[in-house]
Design an enzyme around this catalytic site. Structure first.
Site, PDB file in Angstrom:
ATOM      1  N   GLN A 131       0.938  -1.203   0.187  1.00 12.26           N
ATOM      2  CA  GLN A 131      -0.098  -0.031   0.032  1.00 12.26           C
ATOM      3  C   GLN A 131       0.887   1.403  -0.091  1.00 12.26           C
ATOM      4  O   GLN A 131       1.788   1.348   0.878  1.00 12.26           O
ATOM      5  CB  GLN A 131      -0.956   0.052   1.099  1.00 12.26           C
ATOM      6  CG  GLN A 131      -1.815   1.058   1.355  1.00 12.26           C
ATOM      7  CD  GLN A 131      -2.355   1.297   2.677  1.00 12.26           C
ATOM      8  OE1 GLN A 131      -1.984   0.693   3.814  1.00 12.26           O
ATOM      9  NE2 GLN A 131      -3.361   1.843   2.819  1.00 12.26           N
ATOM     10  N   SER A 134       0.482   6.661   2.411  1.00 12.44           N
ATOM     11  CA  SER A 134       1.335   7.685   3.210  1.00 12.44           C
ATOM     12  C   SER A 134       2.582   8.291   2.649  1.00 12.44           C
ATOM     13  O   SER A 134       3.282   7.632   1.879  1.00 12.44           O
ATOM     14  CB  SER A 134       1.743   7.122   4.524  1.00 12.44           C
ATOM     15  OG  SER A 134       0.648   6.174   5.324  1.00 12.44           O
ATOM     16  N   SER A 166       4.548  -1.163   3.887  1.00 13.55           N
ATOM     17  CA  SER A 166       5.073  -2.443   4.375  1.00 13.55           C
ATOM     18  C   SER A 166       5.338  -3.502   3.424  1.00 13.55           C
ATOM     19  O   SER A 166       4.693  -3.493   2.352  1.00 13.55           O
ATOM     20  CB  SER A 166       3.972  -3.032   5.279  1.00 13.55           C
ATOM     21  OG  SER A 166       3.665  -2.059   6.296  1.00 13.55           O
ATOM     22  N   GLU A 249     -10.531  -2.138   4.489  1.00 11.28           N
ATOM     23  CA  GLU A 249      -9.546  -2.325   5.574  1.00 11.28           C
ATOM     24  C   GLU A 249     -10.037  -2.551   6.890  1.00 11.28           C
ATOM     25  O   GLU A 249      -9.668  -3.336   7.675  1.00 11.28           O
ATOM     26  CB  GLU A 249      -8.577  -1.164   5.558  1.00 11.28           C
ATOM     27  CG  GLU A 249      -7.340  -1.545   6.461  1.00 11.28           C
ATOM     28  CD  GLU A 249      -6.384  -0.238   6.590  1.00 11.28           C
ATOM     29  OE1 GLU A 249      -6.937   0.707   5.777  1.00 11.28           O
ATOM     30  OE2 GLU A 249      -5.255  -0.223   7.365  1.00 11.28           O
ATOM     31  N   SER A 364      -4.002   7.280  13.922  1.00  4.29           N
ATOM     32  CA  SER A 364      -3.114   7.213  15.134  1.00  4.29           C
ATOM     33  C   SER A 364      -4.164   7.568  16.394  1.00  4.29           C
ATOM     34  O   SER A 364      -5.575   7.932  16.117  1.00  4.29           O
ATOM     35  CB  SER A 364      -2.333   8.549  14.966  1.00  4.29           C
ATOM     36  OG  SER A 364      -2.796   9.660  14.583  1.00  4.29           O
ATOM     37  N   GLU A 366      -4.535  10.103  18.145  1.00  3.12           N
ATOM     38  CA  GLU A 366      -5.076  11.187  18.278  1.00  3.12           C
ATOM     39  C   GLU A 366      -6.398  11.608  17.304  1.00  3.12           C
ATOM     40  O   GLU A 366      -7.399  12.113  17.785  1.00  3.12           O
ATOM     41  CB  GLU A 366      -4.039  12.589  18.040  1.00  3.12           C
ATOM     42  CG  GLU A 366      -2.963  12.671  19.043  1.00  3.12           C
ATOM     43  CD  GLU A 366      -1.831  11.497  18.803  1.00  3.12           C
ATOM     44  OE1 GLU A 366      -1.899  10.641  17.963  1.00  3.12           O
ATOM     45  OE2 GLU A 366      -1.144  11.403  19.792  1.00  3.12           O
TER      46      GLU A 366
HETATM   47  C1  FAD Z   1       3.704  -0.569  11.483  1.00  2.11           C
HETATM   48  C2  FAD Z   1       2.932   0.525  10.562  1.00  2.11           C
HETATM   49  C3  FAD Z   1       2.665  -0.020   9.234  1.00  2.11           C
HETATM   50  C4  FAD Z   1       2.189   0.736   8.267  1.00  2.11           C
HETATM   51  N1  FAD Z   1       1.907   0.593   6.671  1.00  2.11           N
HETATM   52  C5  FAD Z   1       1.595   1.309   6.072  1.00  2.11           C
HETATM   53  C6  FAD Z   1       1.591   0.729   4.787  1.00  2.11           C
HETATM   54  O1  FAD Z   1       1.935  -0.227   4.336  1.00  2.11           O
HETATM   55  N2  FAD Z   1       1.180   1.839   3.727  1.00  2.11           N
HETATM   56  C7  FAD Z   1       0.932   3.151   4.094  1.00  2.11           C
HETATM   57  O2  FAD Z   1       0.563   3.847   3.122  1.00  2.11           O
HETATM   58  N3  FAD Z   1       0.991   3.549   5.187  1.00  2.11           N
HETATM   59  C8  FAD Z   1       1.270   2.853   6.345  1.00  2.11           C
HETATM   60  N4  FAD Z   1       1.590   3.268   7.503  1.00  2.11           N
HETATM   61  C9  FAD Z   1       1.348   4.442   7.727  1.00  2.11           C
HETATM   62  C10 FAD Z   1       0.231   4.994   8.893  1.00  2.11           C
HETATM   63  O3  FAD Z   1      -0.897   4.852   7.897  1.00  2.11           O
HETATM   64  C11 FAD Z   1       0.480   6.366   9.194  1.00  2.11           C
HETATM   65  O4  FAD Z   1       1.622   6.234  10.101  1.00  2.11           O
HETATM   66  C12 FAD Z   1      -0.696   6.951  10.025  1.00  2.11           C
HETATM   67  O5  FAD Z   1      -1.564   7.394   9.058  1.00  2.11           O
HETATM   68  C13 FAD Z   1       0.012   8.321  10.625  1.00  2.11           C
HETATM   69  O6  FAD Z   1       0.293   9.133   9.773  1.00  2.11           O
HETATM   70  P1  FAD Z   1       1.949   9.886  10.058  1.00  2.11           P
HETATM   71  O7  FAD Z   1       2.811   8.743  10.758  1.00  2.11           O
HETATM   72  O8  FAD Z   1       2.310  10.735   8.923  1.00  2.11           O
HETATM   73  O9  FAD Z   1       1.655  10.835  11.359  1.00  2.11           O
HETATM   74  P2  FAD Z   1       1.357  12.438  11.353  1.00  2.11           P
HETATM   75  O10 FAD Z   1       0.077  12.463  10.325  1.00  2.11           O
HETATM   76  O11 FAD Z   1       2.520  13.354  10.922  1.00  2.11           O
HETATM   77  O12 FAD Z   1       0.939  12.795  12.920  1.00  2.11           O
HETATM   78  C14 FAD Z   1       1.999  12.884  13.752  1.00  2.11           C
HETATM   79  C15 FAD Z   1       1.446  13.150  15.030  1.00  2.11           C
HETATM   80  O13 FAD Z   1       0.424  14.199  14.966  1.00  2.11           O
HETATM   81  C16 FAD Z   1      -0.839  14.043  15.348  1.00  2.11           C
HETATM   82  N5  FAD Z   1      -1.986  14.612  14.636  1.00  2.11           N
HETATM   83  C17 FAD Z   1      -2.005  14.591  13.194  1.00  2.11           C
HETATM   84  N6  FAD Z   1      -3.097  15.430  12.804  1.00  2.11           N
HETATM   85  C18 FAD Z   1      -3.657  15.747  14.023  1.00  2.11           C
HETATM   86  C19 FAD Z   1      -4.884  16.396  14.236  1.00  2.11           C
HETATM   87  N7  FAD Z   1      -5.692  16.869  13.164  1.00  2.11           N
HETATM   88  N8  FAD Z   1      -5.292  16.283  15.541  1.00  2.11           N
HETATM   89  C20 FAD Z   1      -4.680  15.819  16.544  1.00  2.11           C
HETATM   90  N9  FAD Z   1      -3.703  15.219  16.121  1.00  2.11           N
HETATM   91  C21 FAD Z   1      -2.973  15.209  15.173  1.00  2.11           C
HETATM   92  C22 FAD Z   1      -0.926  12.425  14.998  1.00  2.11           C
HETATM   93  O14 FAD Z   1      -1.803  11.797  15.578  1.00  2.11           O
HETATM   94  C23 FAD Z   1       0.580  12.007  15.519  1.00  2.11           C
HETATM   95  O15 FAD Z   1       0.547  11.648  16.802  1.00  2.11           O
HETATM   96  C24 FAD Z   1       2.056   2.305   8.615  1.00  2.11           C
HETATM   97  C25 FAD Z   1       2.280   2.657   9.795  1.00  2.11           C
HETATM   98  C26 FAD Z   1       2.887   1.934  10.877  1.00  2.11           C
HETATM   99  C27 FAD Z   1       3.139   2.487  12.247  1.00  2.11           C
END
Ligand code: FAD
Length: 399
Positions: A131, A134, A166, A249, A364, A366
């Site tokens: 996928q 992100s 992943s 999903e 996440s 939040e």
């Molecule tokens: C083990 C794992 C596997 C994954 N596998 C895949 C994959 O195969 N393909 C893929 O596409 N993605 C994958 N992901 C990505 C996952 O979907 C994202 O990490 C997730 O959506 C969070 O986005 P970010 O990491 O960019 O955090 P950000 O969006 O940058 O957020 C950073 C922090 O700010 C907080 N935050 C952001 N916006 C707000 C808001 N409006 N209000 C309050 N708090 C806020 C968040 O909650 C977080 O704590 C994977 C993630 C993990 C951990």
């Protein structure tokens, strides 16, 4: 709230249980649970075999329509199936993104050629998918993605970076979102593509997690040429196609609630002859109460689904609670080992180091809290409403 299975559901549960008792390998080699890439690759044939066994006997894709090799069943049966698997510690499969996400999306939005080309390989596990949603600046706010696609004759030239994908480095195909018109508001200028991961211009870079595992990758697209025939759904219609993926999903994940086995924790403690102190006993009580509450919440979600309602808010609360329970249980697992926990590298250590990922992946904490605040508590939405503003005119912080 209805806690019990209907007679049909009870029969389905019994059928699932018999199949799992007779066919599930004692310990399924799950690439997700291996640390090194070598070990993950070594576990792949076993995972593929287990996947093929389920598919052959009609358990691989319950939600797919019968004409595409599924059983045409609904989310309740999926939940029951997941619950039975969870009881046996059969956790997420490496094939989940394809059978649970892109497969149903191709069925819903694909052309006949796309279905012909991809569905069989997705179903039997011959092709592996990743996928590519992100990006470094677009995770929680997925519609802020900036990877660009520019039309060039019958092709699109794609440039940008994805992250957290992943197993992108071993996948044959990827499903991705690309911004094809930055002059439109951010949800409207996105298109959805199926991309051959082995073609030139795609560079994958595994990222090491604190478990030591290299599960996911950064993926760089350097002017990658993708034929327009690989576009899934209309140009600019990618957001609604992506919603099909995300809905499936959620359905695929339904009922995986109580993945973390409280029984394992107690068995471990008993085997070690642990004498619990009052603080630990108190925490065990709390964890058990949470665990039971999660079962109730699951029943509530099932009841809502059965009534044809969308349990979105409950699912958010469920995801939050699951992640918290996972962290508290892994914490307890270490506590049961006492000081020895610091010098061991066993299951509980792995759970402890994996638990932060559950607070992020699939939405996440939040973000789940925002959903619960708005939909359960009725709190006001974010005051800054930039919907309708073209993507290329948004302030950087709002992209
Ligand atoms: C083990 C794992 C596997 C994954 N596998 C895949 C994959 O195969 N393909 C893929 O596409 N993605 C994958 N992901 C990505 C996952 O979907 C994202 O990490 C997730 O959506 C969070 O986005 P970010 O990491 O960019 O955090 P950000 O969006 O940058 O957020 C950073 C922090 O700010 C907080 N935050 C952001 N916006 C707000 C808001 N409006 N209000 C309050 N708090 C806020 C968040 O909650 C977080 O704590 C994977 C993630 C993990 C951990």
């Amino acid at each position: 709230m209805d806690f019990s299975d209907s007679p049909e559901e009870a029969a389905f549960r019994a059928e699932a249980s018999v199949f799992l008792d007779e066919n599930a390998p004692e310990k399924v080699p799950n690439p997700y649970q291996q640390v090194t890439r070598e070990a993950q690759l070594a576990a792949l044939p076993g995972a593929r075999e287990w996947h093929a066994t389920q598919t052959r006997d009609g358990w691989g894709v319950l939600l797919w329509p019968v004409e595409h090799g599924g059983r045409g069943l609904g989310p309740i049966e999926q939940m029951i199936w997941n619950q039975e698997k969870s009881k046996r510690n059969l956790t997420e499969s490496i094939f989940s993104p394809q059978v649970g996400m892109v497969g149903p999306t191709i069925i819903a939005h694909g052309t006949e050629e796309q279905k012909e080309q991809h569905l069989a390989g997705i179903l039997n596990g011959d092709t592996m998918w990743c996928q590519l949603f992100s990006e470094p600046g677009a995770g929680s706010d997925l519609a802020g993605l900036a990877t660009r696609g520019v039309r060039d004759g019958d092709d699109w030239i794609i440039t940008g970076q994805k992250t957290w994908s992943s197993f992108a480095d071993i996948a044959d195909w990827g499903f991705m979102l690309v911004r094809t018109d930055p002059s439109l508001p951010k949800h409207e200028g996105i298109s959805y593509f199926l991309v051959d991961m082995k073609q030139p211009g795609i560079e994958t870079q595994p990222l090491r997690q604190m478990t030591g595992s290299e599960l996911f990758c950064e993926v760089f697209f350097n002017e990658v040429r993708v034929p327009d025939s690989n576009r899934l759904g209309p140009v600019g219609g990618g957001w609604s196609v992506a919603n099909t993926t995300l809905l499936h999903e959620r359905m695929m994940m339904g009922g995986m609630g109580n993945q973390f086995s409280f029984d394992n924790l107690l068995r471990d403690a008993r085997e070690r002859g642990v004498q619990f102190d009052d603080v630990t006993l108190d925490e065990i009580g709390r964890v058990q109460a949470w665990s039971k509450a999660l079962d109730m919440l699951n029943a509530r979600i099932m009841t809502k689904v059965r009534l044809g309602k969308n349990p979105a808010a409950e699912s958010s609360v469920m995801k939050l609670a699951m992640a918290r329970l996972y962290s508290r249980c892994s914490d307890l697992g270490l506590r049961v080992q006492g000081a020895e926990a610091l010098i061991q590298a066993g299951e509980w250590q792995k759970h402890f180091l994996t638990s932060p990922a559950f607070h992020i992946a699939g939405g996440s904490d939040e973000i789940q809290k925002n959903t619960a605040a708005e939909r359960v508590l009725g709190l006001p939405r974010d005051p800054y409403d930039l919907r309708g503003t073209p993507f290329d005119q948004l302030p950087r912080s709002a992209r």
